[in-house]
Design an enzyme around this catalytic site. Sequence first.
Site, PDB file in Angstrom:
ATOM      1  N   GLU A 189      36.587  38.341 -15.829  1.00 38.05           N
ATOM      2  CA  GLU A 189      37.944  38.815 -16.098  1.00 38.05           C
ATOM      3  C   GLU A 189      38.609  39.353 -14.838  1.00 38.05           C
ATOM      4  OE1 GLU A 189      40.451  41.636 -19.189  1.00 38.05           O
ATOM      5  OE2 GLU A 189      38.301  41.980 -18.955  1.00 38.05           O
ATOM      6  N   GLU A 284      43.575  42.703 -26.817  1.00 35.34           N
ATOM      7  CA  GLU A 284      43.180  43.712 -25.833  1.00 35.34           C
ATOM      8  C   GLU A 284      44.390  44.570 -25.444  1.00 35.34           C
ATOM      9  OE1 GLU A 284      40.319  44.596 -24.944  1.00 35.34           O
ATOM     10  OE2 GLU A 284      40.217  45.152 -22.834  1.00 35.34           O
TER      11      GLU A 284
END
Length: 312
Positions: A189, A284
Amino acid sequence: MERRNFLKNGFVAGAASLVSAPLFARNTAAQQNPTAAAGQPFQLNYAFHDGMFKNSGGADFVDQIKWAYDQGFRGIEDNGMMGRAVEQQTKIGETLAKLGMTMGVFVIDGGDNWKVSLATGKKEFQDRFLDICRKSLEVAKRCNAKWATVVPGYFERKLPIGVQTGHVIDALRRGSEILEKQGLVMVLEPLSDNPDLFLRTSDQTYGICRAVNSPSCKILFDMYHMQRNEGNVIANMDLVWDEIAYFQVGDNPGRKEPTTGEMNYKNIFKHIYDKGYRGIMGMEHGNARPGKDGELALIQAYREVDAFKAGV
């Protein structure tokens, strides 16, 4: 006013009120219960996290999962899964299996993982990372996880970027060898939270994944972070598409649900769907509004952006 005009206007107003009354009632009902379409799964698999529906589903994550299932959600993610008790991990996995839901990412994390920088090339950091990868396999079994987030850590200012990149690739290759045995995929990420982090852009992550060359090392394309770091989300997504295994959602600015910022998530979701992706879309982000009303508004926002016409 002449009598015939008065009667005419009165009749029109009265008829309008009779026609609009049922519509008003429907709108009011929709505002009070924007999850009326719930029970119907979304077109994409949006995965919420612990606490997102705590006011509606209860404090216990398992209760939230059951409640969210009734609203049409079919996935979860849980960054802190490795920190949960074994009994909790197992219970969450069993609940998901019973409901036919999908477990999204958890973080391969040994505590303060951003500072454990694989970019340094230090053996102590690499060994720690590999040990966490081994431990993650047991966690994944309990909760039926197929993906786990990895952040390589901080940028190492004393080393050239090419040398740092080589160190990261070496560590990820070794980690992938561990994860491949169970089919667990680490998703790298790139983040925007801190300028000191090594991994920042989708093209940088793409190059690392190609160099690692493993089915267990792919990209987590968090659209909030990518909007902040590089913009041009759809075009950049397409450039690295072959290495993307997982998406996360968050509007910018604010990192709240879609429709609260500048990003056109309805178009983005349609694009992702039309390209054939049917995996997890991790939620998220935070809730823009507090309490139950905020949770219902969040669900309504997802219903709105999920209402795209595929292939059109």
